[in-house]
Design an enzyme around this catalytic site. Structure first.
Site: not given
Ligand code: AMP
Length: 115
Positions: A30-32, A88, A101
Site C-alpha cells: 500500500r502507498d504510504i 509515471n 512502479h
C-alpha cells in the site's frame, strides 16, 4: 541493488512493509500517502529506474505488473467498478521514486484528464 533505492530496500526486507501481493518477480504494497481508498504500488523485484530503461527482455516482467494489478483489484473489490493504473516516468510526470512502479488506484470515481 542501488544503495539508495527505497523500493529495493522494501524488496530486500530492509524496510518492513506488508505485501498485499507477491510473486517470484513482483511485490505489491500500500502507498504510504494514498490518493484513493485503494492505492497499491506494484513493483518488480529487479531494479529498473524508469520506463525509459526498459528493454524487450523486460516485456514479460512488465506484463506481470499488470496481471498482479488485476489480481489486486479483484482482492480489493474494485475490479468491476473500475480502477486506474498509472506509471509515471521522470520528474516531469511526477515520478519521485526511481524504481518503476505501477500505481493501482480505486474505490472512488476517477477524473480525466489526470492532473
Ligand atoms: P511516484 O511519484 O509515481 O514515483 O510514486 C511514488 C510513490 O511512492 C508515492 O505515491 C509515495 O507516496 C510512495 N511511497 C514513498 N515512500 C513509500 C513507502 N515507504 N511506502 C509506501 N509507499 C511509499
Amino acid at each position: 541493488m542501488p544503495i539508495d533505492c527505497l523500493f529495493c530496500k522494501i524488496v530486500a526486507g530492509e524496510i518492513p512493509v506488508e505485501f498485499v501481493y507477491e510473486s517470484d518477480t513482483v511485490v505489491a504494497f500500500r502507498d504510504i500517502n494514498p490518493q484513493a481508498p485503494t492505492h497499491v504500488l506494484v513493483i518488480p523485484r529487479e531494479h529498473i529506474s524508469t520506463i525509459n530503461d526498459l528493454s524487450v527482455e523486460d516485456e514479460v516482467l512488465v506484463g506481470s505488473l499488470y496481471t498482479a494489478a488485476r489480481e489486486i483489484a479483484v482482492a480489493e473489490g474494485i475490479a468491476d467498478a473500475g480502477y486506474r493504473t498509472v506509471m509515471n516516468c521522470n520528474e516531469g510526470a511526477g515520478q519521485s521514486v526511481f524504481h518503476i512502479h505501477l500505481h493501482v488506484l480505486g474505490g472512488r470515481p476517477m477524473n480525466w484528464p489526470p492532473g
